[in-house]
Structure formats: C-alpha cells, structure tokens
Motif scaffolding. Structure first.
Motif, PDB file in Angstrom:
ATOM      1  N   PHE A 133       0.845  -1.209   0.000  1.00  0.00           N
ATOM      2  CA  PHE A 133       0.000   0.000   0.000  1.00  0.00           C
ATOM      3  C   PHE A 133       0.883   1.263   0.000  1.00  0.00           C
ATOM      4  O   PHE A 133       0.550   2.266  -0.617  1.00  0.00           O
ATOM      5  N   GLU A 134       1.999   1.184   0.732  1.00  0.00           N
ATOM      6  CA  GLU A 134       2.854   2.368   0.887  1.00  0.00           C
ATOM      7  C   GLU A 134       3.379   2.908  -0.442  1.00  0.00           C
ATOM      8  O   GLU A 134       3.623   4.099  -0.565  1.00  0.00           O
ATOM      9  N   VAL A 135       3.548   1.999  -1.442  1.00  0.00           N
ATOM     10  CA  VAL A 135       4.166   2.454  -2.699  1.00  0.00           C
ATOM     11  C   VAL A 135       3.211   2.437  -3.901  1.00  0.00           C
ATOM     12  O   VAL A 135       3.623   2.668  -5.027  1.00  0.00           O
ATOM     13  N   MET A 136       1.949   2.141  -3.649  1.00  0.00           N
ATOM     14  CA  MET A 136       1.008   2.063  -4.783  1.00  0.00           C
ATOM     15  C   MET A 136       0.690   3.436  -5.359  1.00  0.00           C
ATOM     16  O   MET A 136       0.755   4.445  -4.665  1.00  0.00           O
ATOM     17  N   LYS A 137       0.275   3.407  -6.635  1.00  0.00           N
ATOM     18  CA  LYS A 137      -0.104   4.651  -7.306  1.00  0.00           C
ATOM     19  C   LYS A 137      -1.439   5.158  -6.752  1.00  0.00           C
ATOM     20  O   LYS A 137      -2.302   4.352  -6.374  1.00  0.00           O
ATOM     21  N   ASP A 138      -1.600   6.457  -6.753  1.00  0.00           N
ATOM     22  CA  ASP A 138      -2.881   7.065  -6.389  1.00  0.00           C
ATOM     23  C   ASP A 138      -3.965   6.493  -7.314  1.00  0.00           C
ATOM     24  O   ASP A 138      -3.781   6.446  -8.532  1.00  0.00           O
ATOM     25  N   GLY A 139      -5.055   6.005  -6.739  1.00  0.00           N
ATOM     26  CA  GLY A 139      -6.170   5.509  -7.552  1.00  0.00           C
ATOM     27  C   GLY A 139      -6.099   4.022  -7.878  1.00  0.00           C
ATOM     28  O   GLY A 139      -6.992   3.502  -8.557  1.00  0.00           O
ATOM     29  N   ALA A 140      -5.059   3.348  -7.395  1.00  0.00           N
ATOM     30  CA  ALA A 140      -4.965   1.906  -7.691  1.00  0.00           C
ATOM     31  C   ALA A 140      -6.185   1.177  -7.122  1.00  0.00           C
ATOM     32  O   ALA A 140      -6.700   1.530  -6.050  1.00  0.00           O
ATOM     33  N   ILE A 141      -6.613   0.148  -7.854  1.00  0.00           N
ATOM     34  CA  ILE A 141      -7.821  -0.611  -7.474  1.00  0.00           C
ATOM     35  C   ILE A 141      -7.418  -1.984  -6.953  1.00  0.00           C
ATOM     36  O   ILE A 141      -6.606  -2.683  -7.581  1.00  0.00           O
ATOM     37  N   LEU A 142      -7.995  -2.392  -5.806  1.00  0.00           N
ATOM     38  CA  LEU A 142      -7.626  -3.656  -5.161  1.00  0.00           C
ATOM     39  C   LEU A 142      -8.827  -4.590  -5.116  1.00  0.00           C
ATOM     40  O   LEU A 142      -9.876  -4.227  -4.575  1.00  0.00           O
ATOM     41  N   ALA A 143      -8.660  -5.771  -5.695  1.00  0.00           N
ATOM     42  CA  ALA A 143      -9.752  -6.749  -5.687  1.00  0.00           C
ATOM     43  C   ALA A 143      -9.200  -8.107  -5.287  1.00  0.00           C
ATOM     44  O   ALA A 143      -8.054  -8.442  -5.578  1.00  0.00           O
ATOM     45  N   ASN A 144     -10.045  -8.885  -4.617  1.00  0.00           N
ATOM     46  CA  ASN A 144      -9.668 -10.245  -4.244  1.00  0.00           C
ATOM     47  C   ASN A 144     -10.637 -11.215  -4.892  1.00  0.00           C
ATOM     48  O   ASN A 144     -11.841 -10.960  -4.956  1.00  0.00           O
ATOM     49  N   SER A 145     -10.104 -12.350  -5.387  1.00  0.00           N
ATOM     50  CA  SER A 145     -11.006 -13.385  -5.885  1.00  0.00           C
ATOM     51  C   SER A 145     -10.705 -14.727  -5.218  1.00  0.00           C
ATOM     52  O   SER A 145     -11.167 -15.770  -5.676  1.00  0.00           O
ATOM     53  N   GLY A 146      -9.915 -14.674  -4.148  1.00  0.00           N
ATOM     54  CA  GLY A 146      -9.696 -15.883  -3.346  1.00  0.00           C
ATOM     55  C   GLY A 146     -10.873 -16.073  -2.396  1.00  0.00           C
ATOM     56  O   GLY A 146     -11.736 -15.193  -2.272  1.00  0.00           O
ATOM     57  N   HIS A 147     -10.917 -17.218  -1.706  1.00  0.00           N
ATOM     58  CA  HIS A 147     -12.120 -17.552  -0.938  1.00  0.00           C
ATOM     59  C   HIS A 147     -12.393 -16.589   0.218  1.00  0.00           C
ATOM     60  O   HIS A 147     -13.511 -16.109   0.385  1.00  0.00           O
ATOM     61  N   PHE A 148     -11.374 -16.321   1.037  1.00  0.00           N
ATOM     62  CA  PHE A 148     -11.618 -15.489   2.229  1.00  0.00           C
ATOM     63  C   PHE A 148     -11.115 -14.055   2.021  1.00  0.00           C
ATOM     64  O   PHE A 148     -10.218 -13.803   1.202  1.00  0.00           O
ATOM     65  N   ASP A 149     -11.655 -13.146   2.851  1.00  0.00           N
ATOM     66  CA  ASP A 149     -11.342 -11.714   2.715  1.00  0.00           C
ATOM     67  C   ASP A 149     -10.074 -11.335   3.484  1.00  0.00           C
ATOM     68  O   ASP A 149     -10.053 -10.332   4.183  1.00  0.00           O
ATOM     69  N   VAL A 150      -9.047 -12.158   3.334  1.00  0.00           N
ATOM     70  CA  VAL A 150      -7.803 -11.916   4.083  1.00  0.00           C
ATOM     71  C   VAL A 150      -6.626 -11.617   3.149  1.00  0.00           C
ATOM     72  O   VAL A 150      -5.536 -11.296   3.617  1.00  0.00           O
ATOM     73  N   GLU A 151      -6.833 -11.748   1.849  1.00  0.00           N
ATOM     74  CA  GLU A 151      -5.701 -11.656   0.916  1.00  0.00           C
ATOM     75  C   GLU A 151      -5.247 -10.211   0.726  1.00  0.00           C
ATOM     76  O   GLU A 151      -4.060  -9.917   0.718  1.00  0.00           O
ATOM     77  N   VAL A 152      -6.215  -9.305   0.566  1.00  0.00           N
ATOM     78  CA  VAL A 152      -5.911  -7.872   0.609  1.00  0.00           C
ATOM     79  C   VAL A 152      -6.127  -7.476   2.068  1.00  0.00           C
ATOM     80  O   VAL A 152      -7.221  -7.668   2.613  1.00  0.00           O
ATOM     81  N   ASN A 153      -5.101  -6.939   2.696  1.00  0.00           N
ATOM     82  CA  ASN A 153      -5.206  -6.652   4.129  1.00  0.00           C
ATOM     83  C   ASN A 153      -5.980  -5.344   4.356  1.00  0.00           C
ATOM     84  O   ASN A 153      -5.401  -4.282   4.596  1.00  0.00           O
ATOM     85  N   VAL A 154      -7.306  -5.459   4.283  1.00  0.00           N
ATOM     86  CA  VAL A 154      -8.175  -4.279   4.374  1.00  0.00           C
ATOM     87  C   VAL A 154      -8.084  -3.652   5.767  1.00  0.00           C
ATOM     88  O   VAL A 154      -8.171  -2.435   5.926  1.00  0.00           O
ATOM     89  N   ARG A 155      -7.849  -4.497   6.771  1.00  0.00           N
ATOM     90  CA  ARG A 155      -7.738  -3.966   8.141  1.00  0.00           C
ATOM     91  C   ARG A 155      -6.548  -3.015   8.237  1.00  0.00           C
ATOM     92  O   ARG A 155      -6.649  -1.915   8.764  1.00  0.00           O
ATOM     93  N   SER A 156      -5.418  -3.453   7.691  1.00  0.00           N
ATOM     94  CA  SER A 156      -4.233  -2.594   7.776  1.00  0.00           C
ATOM     95  C   SER A 156      -4.414  -1.348   6.899  1.00  0.00           C
ATOM     96  O   SER A 156      -4.001  -0.246   7.278  1.00  0.00           O
ATOM     97  N   LEU A 157      -5.091  -1.500   5.761  1.00  0.00           N
ATOM     98  CA  LEU A 157      -5.357  -0.333   4.910  1.00  0.00           C
ATOM     99  C   LEU A 157      -6.234   0.670   5.658  1.00  0.00           C
ATOM    100  O   LEU A 157      -6.017   1.884   5.599  1.00  0.00           O
ATOM    101  N   SER A 158      -7.192   0.125   6.381  1.00  0.00           N
ATOM    102  CA  SER A 158      -8.087   0.977   7.164  1.00  0.00           C
ATOM    103  C   SER A 158      -7.291   1.758   8.220  1.00  0.00           C
ATOM    104  O   SER A 158      -7.513   2.962   8.414  1.00  0.00           O
ATOM    105  N   ASP A 159      -6.332   1.082   8.877  1.00  0.00           N
ATOM    106  CA  ASP A 159      -5.491   1.756   9.883  1.00  0.00           C
ATOM    107  C   ASP A 159      -4.651   2.875   9.259  1.00  0.00           C
ATOM    108  O   ASP A 159      -4.324   3.849   9.919  1.00  0.00           O
TER     109      ASP A 159
END
Ligand code: ADE
Length: 424
Positions: A286-312
């Motif tokens: 997240f620290e180095v991503m471009k402004d506006g980058a889009i994050l999607a997960n298609s794995g089974h559980f909602d743990v692959e993109v760390n949304v909790r840490s992004l929220s923090d």
C-alpha cells in the motif's frame, strides 16, 4: 409451495418468482447435472439422507440443491460467504422449493455463523462445504454432531487446505471427498470460471477499461492462470506475483512479467489476489502504490488484501458506488477496494457461469452418492473423486457439446500395455 417443516431466513420473500426464473435459466446450461437429476429423481439414491450444504447461494447452487433433493435427501442450505447470496435465489429455494435456507446478502459475521449453526441443527449425515466452515464448526463448537456424520465434500482449494491440515493433525473425524481436485472441476471452474467471473466482477463494479492497464495477479494456480489469461485477452499488461518457483517459472514462460509484490505494487493499476493466503497485498505494498490503484480479491476469504491494515493507514473511507470504496491515506493518495476485499466475482458479479458449475456440481452430486454407497470402506481422510466419475463427467459434457473423440484401437491398447516395442 414450502412444506411445513421448511425453516430458514432470507432477505425478501417477494423475490422468489424472479429467483425461480433465474434458476431455470441457469439450468439450461447445466446438461450434465440435468442428466444426474433425472436419474436421481427416478432411483432416489439419497433416500433418508440428511445433508447440510454451505455454498454460495447462486442459481447454479440452487440446481445442485434441487438435484440432491430429487435424489431423496433432506437438504439444508446456508451461505458460504456473507456477500455472495443472490437473495432472489434464497427466497425461491425457501418458498417455492421447500428447501430450508439461511442466507441473506450482506449478513454480518454473527448472523453468518448463526446461519451455519442453524443448517447443522438437524444433525446431518453429510456436509457439502465451500471453504470448510461446516467442517470447522463441527470439529470445534458442534462436536456433539460428529457421531452422525458419514462423510463430506469440499468444493474449493481453500477448504481443502483446511481439511488437510485437520487430517494431518489426526483430528479429522469423517472422510472428505476433494471435489476441487477433480480434473473436471479445477481445470474448468478454477481457470475459466474464476478467469471470467473475476473480470466480470471488476467491470460490473467499476466499469473501467481493462485495455492498457497494468493488472497485477497474485497467485498463479489454476485461478490465477485464468485471471491472467482473461485480463490479457482484454488488453491488459499482466504482472504475476508468486511464492512457488515452479508456478512463477510457468508464468514467465507464459509470457508474463514476474516480480515480488513490493515491486509490482509500484506498477499496478488493478490488483487481483487469488492465492488462498493471508496478507498477500498488505502495508508495504500500500505504501508504494499509485494514487487511484484498485484492489480486488477473488480468493475464498477476505484476508488476501489486508483491508484492516489499509483501514489503519487511512484517514477516511468513502463508498463511491456499490462495491467500490475509496480509502484516503494520510499522505493524500486514494486506494480503491472492491467488494470489501471479499470474493469480487461473487460479491460484485454472479460467480462462475452455469456451464462450468455444471461440471463442478456434477462432481458434487456424484461424490455425495459415492459417499452414501462407500462410506463404510473409507477412513477419516481426504479422498480424491474417483477417476471413473471424473471421466464420465468429461464424457457427458463433451456429448452435450456435440463433440466426439477417438477411442483406442485394440492395437493401440496392446501397444500401451507392452514394453517390447521401441524404435522400428
Ligand atoms: N463459486 C464460484 N462461482 C459459483 C457459482 N456460480 N455458484 C456457486 N458457487 C460458485
């Protein structure tokens, strides 16, 4: 009409008629399951069986459930993901087909687990899982029900990872058939199903043009291969991230750039995770991503993109349109998360098309029948789908498509079974 013993919880009963029409539409693309359903209806191989299913509640799942019911089973259904339920389908199953169904799109985590428990309360003989949540509950808080179980099936890679961990620890208490590992499942469902439905979910949620975008695909298993292939087909420039050297090599030779996620993070316009693992796209990315980058997960559980840490890391979160949330970071950049980081193909789209689920669910139906017939010979282990079932499903699918193939001649069969003949 539902019978008197039907119980459950759905969002809106008024949607039932729309659900029936969509279930019928999907069934047109499920000829293999149709044949099995006809035979089940005539011979009732599942008579007397209580079966709890935890699956994405979609039109395709409805057709599997009706096949099992026609086979004579008493089936109870709950959702395997809080966001994937098609509310019209759940309503149709409960009110028009008499299937006890607990599934509400957008249900919170407590409700999700209440629904799983409700589907188990009648003491099933067989579980049909997508992600192993029923198995996990039965081996933790509902151990009282274990003695009634004769077997289970598992639909997905993630669920099998959990089942195999349970078996390896010596704690698995009933045999599981690994439906995911059948060739007629993962070659088609994981690759073409996930490939198409993931891009479908991203496009329905955002309406972005894929052509010309840098799409970072994390994971190059069957699902990752499918996503990378379809993104390429739409004109994306695909970068793959992997932890497995053989898969990474395969991705390189399939023509993709391969690099660690922290490097790919700087390049990507769209990130899609399909790894089955946790924290695959996290803080350092997240620290180095471009402004506006889009994050999607298609794995089974909602743990692959760390949304909790992004929220923090964010000072605000704003819903821009359905399934599209903007996380505004303290340095001013915005990162966009689709479908809360849950499976985007099922949250923002309708999951895999019926034609691939036809084979996945034919494997499910025949594996349930196999468990009924063979459970006494099985240990408390994870088993493959028998080869003859896999081959028969492929044969029936080809037949339904009007494709015929060659058969070995007697001479060829003899040749393959001999060692004497070499260079002529
Ligand atoms: N998993 C992926 N796609 C699905 C679908 N259409 N129905 C049920 N489970 C699925």
């Amino acid at each position: 009409m539902s019978d008197q013993t039907t119980v459950g919880a759905v969002a809106n009963s008024n949607l039932a008629a729309a659900g029936v029409a969509r279930i019928d539409w999907a069934f047109r693309e499920m000829p293999v399951l149709k044949g099995i359903r006809k035979r089940f209806d005539e011979t009732k191989p599942l008579a007397g069986l209580k079966l709890a299913a935890c699956l994405h509640v979609t039109t395709e799942t409805a057709n599997l459930i009706l096949t099992l019911k026609d086979g004579g089973a008493d089936v109870r259904l709950c959702a395997s993901n809080p966001l994937s339920t098609q509310d019209d389908v759940a309503a149709a199953l409960l009110h028009n087909y008499g299937i006890s169904t607990w599934a509400i799109s957008g249900e919170d985590t407590d409700t999700y687990y209440q629904h799983l428990n409700a589907a188990l309360d009648f003491g099933p003989h067989i579980t049909v899982d997508d992600g192993a949540d029923l198995v996990a509950i039965l081996h933790s808080t509902r151990k009282d029900l274990l003695s009634g179980l004769i077997g289970g099936t598992e639909e997905t890679t993630t669920g099998l990872t959990r089942d195999r961990a349970l078996a390896a620890s010596g704690e698995l208490q009933y045999p599981i058939i690994a439906v995911n590992d059948a060739d007629t499942k993962h070659f088609f469902d994981n690759r073409y199903g996930t490939g198409q439905s993931t891009l479908d979910g991203v496009i329905r949620a955002t309406n972005i043009l894929i052509a010309g975008k840098v799409v970072v695909v994390s994971g190059y298993g069957w699902c990752g291969k499918g996503v990378a292939q379809r993104a390429t087909g739409l004109g994306a420039n695909v970068v793959v991230t992997e932890i497995d050297p053989v898969r990474a090599l395969e991705a390189v030779m399939d023509g993709f750039r391969v690099m660690p996620i922290v490097e790919a993070a700087k390049l990507g316009d769209l990130f899609i995770t399909v790894t089955g693992n946790t924290d695959v796209v996290g803080e350092s990315a997240f620290e180095v991503m471009k402004d506006g980058a889009i994050l999607a997960n298609s794995g089974h559980f909602d743990v692959e993109v760390n949304v909790r840490s992004l929220s923090d890391m964010s000072e605000s979160i704003q819903m821009l349109r359905p399934f599209v949330e903007e996380y505004r970071l303290t340095d001013g950049r915005a990162l966009i998360v689709l479908a809360e980081g849950r499976a985007v193909n099922l949250g923002a789209a309708e999951g895999h098309p019926a034609s691939v689920m036809d084979m996945s669910f034919a494997n499910q139906a025949l594996s349930v029948e196999y468990l009924v017939n063979q459970h006494q010979t099985l240990e408390k282990q994870v088993y493959s789908v028998p080869r003859d079932i896999d081959n028969e499903i492929a044969r029936l699918k080809l037949e339904s498509m009007g494709v015929s193939i060659d058969y070995l001649t007697a001479q060829q069969e003899k040749y393959l079974n001999s060692w004497q003949e070499g260079t002529e």
